[in-house]
Write a protein that holds these residues in place. Sequence first.
Motif: not given
Length: 450
Positions: A46-54, A56-66, A91-96
């Motif tokens: 899961v990365g930013s490519r899985h997010e939907v418009k409106g 964005t940033g959830l994948a990276h935000l969740f990296e922090h929440l973990m 931990g890190t987050t990318s597009f993919e």
Amino acid sequence: MGHTATPEAHSSGLTATEHRLANGLRVVLSEDHLTPVAAVCLWYDVGSRHEVKGRTGLAHLFEHLMFQGSASVKGNGHFELVQGAGGSLNGTTSFERTNYFETMPAHQLELALWLEADRMGSLLTALDQESLDNQRDVVKNERRQRYDNVPYGTAFERLSALAFPDGHPYHHTPIGSMADLDAASLEDARAFFRTYYAPGNAVLSVVGDIDPAQTLKWIEKYFGTIPAHDGKPEPRDGSLPDVVGEGVREVIEEDVPSRALMAVYRLPHDGTRESDAADLALTVLGGGESSRLHNRLVRRDRSAVTAGFGLLRLAGAPSLGWLDVKASSGVELPAIEAAVDEELARLAEHGPTPEEMERAQAQLEREWLDRLATVAGRADELCRYAVLFGDPQLALTAVQRVLDVTAEEVRTVAAARLRPDNRAVLVYEPTGGAGAQQDDQDEQGEGAEA
């Protein structure tokens, strides 16, 4: 538990074994008794490519929440326990993908496995509004520090938006927008975790001074009871034509140290022979002080203070060739752009010289061997190839694939892709002290660290 073993068929002598738990978690183990350390790496698909418009940033935000606590580990306890045991983590987050990793003294391996399993299986019980608000503020501040308030900080975000059209899954970067971060609700975060943080959507690699049988027992003990979940939607199609078709350009007037010419070129998908050829082409052109662009722009013409060209490998969309040139004081950018185009055309027509080819292959070989030589680097690469390409063993043969590429293949990919009609260009014009000379700048990276 399923199991497949890999024979020692790699010239490097490195091996890995693969396993799968009943709940879908894929496990890759690689023994290395050179030093008494072990690396644990967990990649979620899961990365930013899985997010939907409106949102964005959830994948990276969740990296922090973990890192904000789980059922058995409160607050900052994950960091405290690992570091207290002599380990390191992040931990890190990318597009993919989103990844989490620990490097531990070998005798503390069980602790790292338990910690990763505990948050995979129980983070929702600890996730509350206070944690969400706290980490939302952390991510917003990270955006200010790394993107919004540093020279050229938004270049990566701007070029991604130019290279990938509106609506494309790679159009936005992992950091997300301030507005979308503000809009993220607690239920958004909980739904994101339930969808993507499942055993069947993850690969766990353990590399180093390990006993494979004991390691598998611990993995089965701590991860095996986590319920399976198959509700993940397929990522949106990221395919695009090979060539943009026309130049895309944006001029930015900001208070930056000097004029800059940046561009991205649409290149072959990661995991292909053509992608390795493109990597070699960019290394010849802009990979260090022996490269063509550095020799032309920095040493000979003295029109630039830095000139680099590198590859952002992407599996689900065209990879991007990233050009970054910072101009010398008083130099106009059209002259630099013309010189760049001359060098690209020369490579496309004649290809690399034998000496350039040898040097570029040696450079990429060294970079690959450096990654595979450390337990943490090898664990990460095993996860990468398992998640993105379905086969972790490909990590152990990547060096040879680079060495097999021919000079003609490099020339061919340069001719097909490194063209003026296949790029998005970003031009920086300083608003104060125009053309002032600037020191070397670190390139904006693809990921975002916790």
